[in-house]
Design a protein around this motif. Structure first.
Motif, PDB file in Angstrom:
ATOM      1  N   HIS A   1       5.238   8.012   9.494  1.00 18.93           N
ATOM      2  CA  HIS A   1       5.210   6.518   9.396  1.00 18.93           C
ATOM      3  C   HIS A   1       6.591   5.910   8.690  1.00 18.93           C
ATOM      4  CE1 HIS A   1       1.330   6.958  10.923  1.00 18.93           C
ATOM      5  NE2 HIS A   1       0.994   7.941   9.843  1.00 18.93           N
TER       6      HIS A   1
ATOM      7  N   SER B   1      -3.235  10.697   0.044  1.00 18.90           N
ATOM      8  CA  SER B   1      -3.935   9.909   1.214  1.00 18.90           C
ATOM      9  C   SER B   1      -3.280   8.540   0.907  1.00 18.90           C
ATOM     10  CB  SER B   1      -5.566  10.113   1.120  1.00 18.90           C
ATOM     11  OG  SER B   1      -5.863   9.546  -0.241  1.00 18.90           O
TER      12      SER B   1
ATOM     13  N   HIS C   1       1.845   3.923   2.951  1.00 21.40           N
ATOM     14  CA  HIS C   1       2.923   4.510   1.956  1.00 21.40           C
ATOM     15  C   HIS C   1       3.431   3.287   1.125  1.00 21.40           C
ATOM     16  CE1 HIS C   1       4.855   3.957   5.615  1.00 21.40           C
ATOM     17  NE2 HIS C   1       5.860   3.596   5.149  1.00 21.40           N
TER      18      HIS C   1
ATOM     19  N   LYS D   1      -0.679   8.485   3.041  1.00 21.39           N
ATOM     20  CA  LYS D   1      -1.178   8.565   4.585  1.00 21.39           C
ATOM     21  C   LYS D   1      -1.375   7.244   5.197  1.00 21.39           C
ATOM     22  CE  LYS D   1      -3.770  11.244   7.398  1.00 21.39           C
ATOM     23  NZ  LYS D   1      -5.106  12.000   7.325  1.00 21.39           N
ATOM     24  N   SER D   2      -2.255   6.579   4.200  1.00 21.65           N
ATOM     25  CA  SER D   2      -2.977   5.189   4.723  1.00 21.65           C
ATOM     26  C   SER D   2      -2.021   4.081   4.450  1.00 21.65           C
ATOM     27  CB  SER D   2      -4.146   4.833   3.958  1.00 21.65           C
ATOM     28  OG  SER D   2      -3.889   4.977   2.455  1.00 21.65           O
TER      29      SER D   2
ATOM     30  N   ARG E   1       2.729  19.536   2.822  1.00 23.92           N
ATOM     31  CA  ARG E   1       1.582  18.290   2.990  1.00 23.92           C
ATOM     32  C   ARG E   1       2.393  16.925   2.824  1.00 23.92           C
ATOM     33  NH1 ARG E   1      -3.694  19.676   0.621  1.00 23.92           N
ATOM     34  NH2 ARG E   1      -4.250  17.498   1.127  1.00 23.92           N
TER      35      ARG E   1
ATOM     36  N   LYS F   1       3.828  15.144   5.680  1.00 21.00           N
ATOM     37  CA  LYS F   1       3.210  14.692   6.871  1.00 21.00           C
ATOM     38  C   LYS F   1       3.245  13.167   7.033  1.00 21.00           C
ATOM     39  CE  LYS F   1      -0.332  16.417   8.411  1.00 21.00           C
ATOM     40  NZ  LYS F   1      -1.674  17.169   8.644  1.00 21.00           N
ATOM     41  N   TYR F   2       3.265  12.247   5.905  1.00 28.08           N
ATOM     42  CA  TYR F   2       3.500  10.827   6.275  1.00 28.08           C
ATOM     43  C   TYR F   2       4.770  10.476   6.742  1.00 28.08           C
ATOM     44  CZ  TYR F   2       6.752   9.148   2.810  1.00 28.08           C
ATOM     45  OH  TYR F   2       7.709   8.711   2.164  1.00 28.08           O
TER      46      TYR F   2
END
Ligand code: BES
Ligand code: ZN
Length: 962
Positions: A683, A639, A645, A642-643, A676, A679-680
């Motif tokens: 960005h 996370s 990096h 994701k928020s 997973r 996924k980031y």
């Protein structure tokens, strides 16, 4: 300092003496030549002039051992060679030579063993050599001379004993073939202005000096070399040391170049070149010699084109960097670097005369990509690093090769970083060394970095040492060492090591001794154990640990990481596969003190964290280990990626990806957790994480591109790469320019190639239109050099015969080596089987594909889904040919095996592999033995993994691409 350039009195006297023997030399060499001309010189084996005395296999005679006895020690050689750059009456290219070696007797003996391979030695009174005593000593008479062909010795048995402390002079005359075999003294051919040119060049490492002149061919047997080359007037001769005299012999239109004595050095670093090449020059201020010449040599056209300019520009700062880093002046008075059209490896660190394949030295700003430029900077840096580490101080025997090559592979990044500070070079080691090493070091068929010296004997065993473990694991482990000692302490110990062993040889523990001393002298640095104790665990046992951090308790533990979880490790380790592990780490936003994990498992309370914190271990990826966490911490890291990096350092982002995928491949974590981590990437704009992701995804591509997973995977990746493709579209004004940052340019290439391969709208249209434009106007290629590999491959894959033939024509016409490689690899992208088969056939025809490029071309074809089975069949069908050409000496052989089996993942393919192993058991696999074992192990692991994971992978991609 500028002391100017002068020839010392000693050198001048030496030159006069040499001049006096010059005429004698010429006559002697002509005699050798003429004698050979009249003979049928068709066969150049040691056995042509003397029968080989067969010795029983169990014999324990000195000549039946691969290692030289410790009875004799060479002092200096006088070698004169005359390569003929035209065919002789038998249609062969040959060289003639005379050589004398002065050696001292260390232990009483009546036997002289000296390496000699494929040389045709002249007989003197029935013997292949003359022996003379020095300083009034009478040499014993020669009883008999013969060749031990397998061990590559000239055996000289004497009537009486040589006396300890006395010196002797051994003299030989010989001819050898100047073959196009890329080994020893060999020839290279190229076309210039429609004319075929021939040059004579050398590659001695590891065991080929004996193919150029008889010598004590072991790295620890250092001596001084006085080299003289005889050559045509219009050519130039180069060797390790500075030319001191050039004498023209009018009548014969040949000239003789005499070189000053070298420093005391190993035979494998000797080099000579005769060519009509041109050079560019600069002077380098060297504290030892005043001004030293730095020259870059290449084909006339390439130099005139300015292709050597970049290498010349970076040589100066790189030498400057290493002088400071090693705290030792550049040890020679000149530095030549030369680009050769035929060269087996990438480059070779001959002392004072470094040889390169063209792509590793020549840069053309109009056609070369920035990746080509980076390759040149790192290769030059690597080879120049050897001028001290390896050449000034040499490891005694090939079992310690890892330290020589691993060291140069580590510091090449430091030297390149100094020359190109904006390239983010140091971070790239994790891609090119650490991750590459992990991939093979996680197999049970891996081996420890350091072998026992008794385990490395034959030329194939030596050749096999030039592998990923030596280079990449060596580099990664030394980087870890330098980081936990701190760089100033590491450099201090290193400098002292070089001082103590300069012009001599050492073993790896000598370096540990000096590093330990540096630690002892530095108050701030504390180690839990000695450098020896810590390092032995990393170099004497194979593999590496996975560290598991349980943030619920603060427990940290280690376990030998194996790709195949149930694999049985046959190789025993006295350290039980446990390591002393230096762990740098951070808690969310805060860097913490390094900790040492010294046992299987330990409680480290600060690693117990609360719910909104996370732990990141192996900060900056300075350690050679993988990291796993409890699931809660994995979730919190995901996370965070994701928020925001960027809170996590860029190399750690790449490592999280690589660790997760490999932990999943080893069934330690769930594959969906690994997936997973990608996924980031929506960005992510940095190169290193993208490259790490791409490699792991490519692995998936080749596992799944024959199954239904493929479509869903493509759809997901298309979604992930689309923003990156659009981002670069904007910053490159719709692909008309390239990004300004060096590594951003690499990311731009990834964006284009992944977008095109996954079918992002607009991508293929772009690349294919660029290629079409070029086909319409072949003299004006407007495709940006960075993007050419991708564009060529994509267009040739989509096209048919017309595109292929165009590519082939352009390949043949290419005058810049880097451009030729791009085309050569793109030609392997076609999907048309008959084109691929014909291309495979070309690799056996040096007129079409140079010998130096044959194995890599087959590798390119094998990486194509259609080409893979064709390449495998081709290699098996022509196994004898490839084995004979590359099997015992060349390190490219192991690459050939791993390349053609790289995609294997089915039980049928595994059975084929085993069958192949069985069918060829008798001849064996030479320097490809380990590669074959690795292929079997990797295929076995993949089969098992696929059976358990295919379904969840499919489901995940389906759900994510919906
Ligand atoms: N010493 C090697 C060249 C070599 C390799 C000789 C194998 C004999 C067998 C040289 O220093 C080297 O490592 N070259 C590399 C390039 C380097 C940048 C990693 C090579 O040839 O690939
Ligand atoms: Zn090297």
């Amino acid at each position: 300092m500028g002391k100017g350039y002068y020839i010392s009195k000693h050198l001048a006297t030496a030159a006069m003496v040499l001049a006096a023997i010059a005429l004698v030399t010429i006559i002697a060499l002509s005699v050798v030549y003429n004698r050979e001309k009249s003979k049928n010189a068709a066969k150049f084996t040691n056995a042509t002039t003397s029968p080989v005395t067969p010795t029983p296999k169990t014999s324990n005679e000195p000549w039946d051992k691969y290692r030289l006895p410790d009875t004799l020690s060479p002092e200096y050689y006088n070698v004169t060679l005359w390569p003929r750059l035209v065919k002789n009456v038998n249609g062969m290219y040959i060289f003639t030579g005379i050589s004398g070696v002065m050696f001292t007797c260390v232990k009483k003996t009546d036997l002289i063993l000296i390496h000699s391979n494929k040389l045709n030695l002249t007989l003197f009174k029935g013997h292949h050599a003359k022996l003379m005593g020095q300083s009034g000593v009478t040499a014993p008479a020669i009883k008999t001379t013969w060749f031990q062909t397998e061990k590559q010795y000239l055996v000289i048995q004497l009537e009486g004993k040589l006396k300890p402390g006395k010196s002797y002079w051994l003299y030989t005359e010989f001819t050898g073939e100047l073959a196009d075999d890329l080994e020893g003294f060999y020839r290279s051919e190229y076309m210039e202005d429609g004319e075929k040119k021939i040059i004579a060049i050398t590659q001695m490492q590891a065991t080929y000096a004996r193919k150029a002149f008889p010598c004590f061919d072991e790295p620890g047997m250092k001596a001084v070399f006085h080299i003289t080359l005889i050559h045509d007037l219009e050519t130039t001769a180069l060797s390790n040391s500075q030319e001191i005299k050039n004498v023209i012999i009018d009548e014969t239109a040949v000239t003789r170049t005499i070189f000053g004595p070298t420093k005391k050095m190993s035979t494998y670093l000797v080099a000579f070149v005769v060519s009509d090449f041109k050079y560019i020059i600069t002077v380098y201020e060297n504290y030892l010699f005043g001004l030293s010449k730095v020259r870059i040599w290449a084909r006339k056209k390439a130099i005139e084109d300015g292709q050597g300019d970049y290498a010349l520009k970076i040589t100066q700062p790189i030498l400057e960097f290493f002088e400071k880093y090693y705290n030792t002046s550049y040890p020679l008075s000149k530095s030549d670097q030369i680009a050769l059209p035929d060269f087996n490896s990438g480059a070779m660190e001959n002392w004072g005369l470094v040889t390169y394949r063209e792509t590793a030295l020549l840069y053309d700003p109009r056609t070369s990509a920035n990746g080509n430029k980076q390759r040149i900077a790192t290769v030059v840096s690597h080879e120049l690093a050897h001028m001290w580490f390896g050449n000034l101080v040499t490891l005694k025997w090939w079992n310690d090769l890892w330290l020589n090559e691993g060291f140069a592979s580590y510091v090449e990044y430091l030297g390149a970083d100094y020359a190109e500070p904006n390239w983010n070079m140091k971070d790239q080691t994790i891609l090119y060394d650490l991750q590459r090493a992990f991939a093979v070091d996680s197999l049970t068929s891996s081996h420890p970095l350091s072998q026992k010296k008794e385990e490395v004997n034959t030329p194939s065993e030596i050749s096999e040492m030039f592998n990923t473990i030596s280079y990449s694991k060596g580099a990664a482990v030394l980087k870890m060492l330098s980081e936990f000692l701190t760089e100033p302490v590491f450099a201090k110990g290193l400098g002292n090591y070089l001082k103590q062993f300069a012009f001599g040889s050492s073993v790896h523990s000598d370096l540990w001794d000096h590093l330990q001393k540096a630690v002892d002298q530095t108050p701030g640095v504390k180690l839990p154990y000695s450098v020896h104790e810590i390092m032995n665990r990393w170099i004497l046992q194979m593999g590496f640990p996975v560290i598991t951090v349980d943030t619920r308790t603060g427990n940290v533990s280690q376990k030998h990481f194996l790709l195949e979880p149930d694999a049985v490790v046959d190789r025993k380790s006295e350290y039980n596969y446990e390591w002393f592990v230096p762990i740098k780490w951070m808690k969310k936003h805060q860097v913490q003190d390094q900790l040492w994990l010294l046992q299987k498992s330990a409680l480290h309370k600060p690693m117990k964290v609360s719910k909104n914190e996370w732990v990141l271990a192996n900060l900056h990826v300075s350690g050679y280990f993988r990291v796993n966490y409890d699931l809660g911490n994995w979730e919190r890291l995901l996370s965070q990626l994701k928020s925001d990096h960027q809170v996590i350092p860029v190399v750690n982002r790449a490592q999280i990806l690589d660790d997760a995928f490999n932990l999943a491949r080893a069934s330690i974590i769930n594959i969906t957790l690994a997936l997973r981590t990608t996924k980031y990437l929506l960005h992510e704009r940095e190169y290193i994480p993208w490259e790490a992701a791409l490699r792991n995804l490519n692995y998936f591509f080749q596992l799944f591109d024959r199954s239904e997973v493929y479509g869903a995977m493509q759809a997901y990746l298309k979604k992930q790469v689309k923003p990156l493709f659009e981002y670069f579209g904007i910053i490159s004004s719709n692909w008309t320019t390239v990004a300004s940052g060096h590594t951003d340019q690499f990311t731009q290439i990834i964006a284009l190639s992944l977008a095109c391969s996954t079918g992002v709208e607009g991508c293929r249209e772009l690349t294919r239109s660029w290629f079409k434009k070029w086909m319409q106007n072949p003299h004006n290629n407007t495709i940006h050099p960075n993007l050419r590999s991708t564009v060529y491959c994509d267009a040739i894959a989509a096209g048919g015969t017309e595109e292929w033939n165009f590519g082939w024509q352009m390949f043949q016409k290419a005058t810049v080596a880097a451009e030729a490689v791009k085309l050569r690899s793109a030609l392997a992208c076609t999907k048309v089987p008959w084109l691929l088969n014909r291309y495979l056939e070309y690799t056996m025809n040096p007129e079409k594909i140079r010998k130096q490029d044959a194995t890599s071309t087959i590798g390119y074809i094998a990486s194509n889904i259609i080409g893979q089975p064709l390449a495998w069949d081709f290699v098996r069908a022509n196994w004898d040919y490839f084995f004979k050409l590359y099997g015992t000496g060349s390190f490219t052989f192991s690459r050939l095996i791993s390349d053609v089996t790289y995609r294997f993942c089915t039980p049928f393919e595994l059975s084929q592999l085993k069958r192949f192993q069985k069918d060829n058991a008798e001849t064996g696999f030479g320097s490809g033995t380990q590669a074959l074992q690795q292929a079997i192990e990797k295929t076995t692991a993949k089969i098992k993994w696929l059976a358990e994971n295919k379904e969840p992978v499919l489901q995940w991609f389906l759900s994510e691409s919906a």
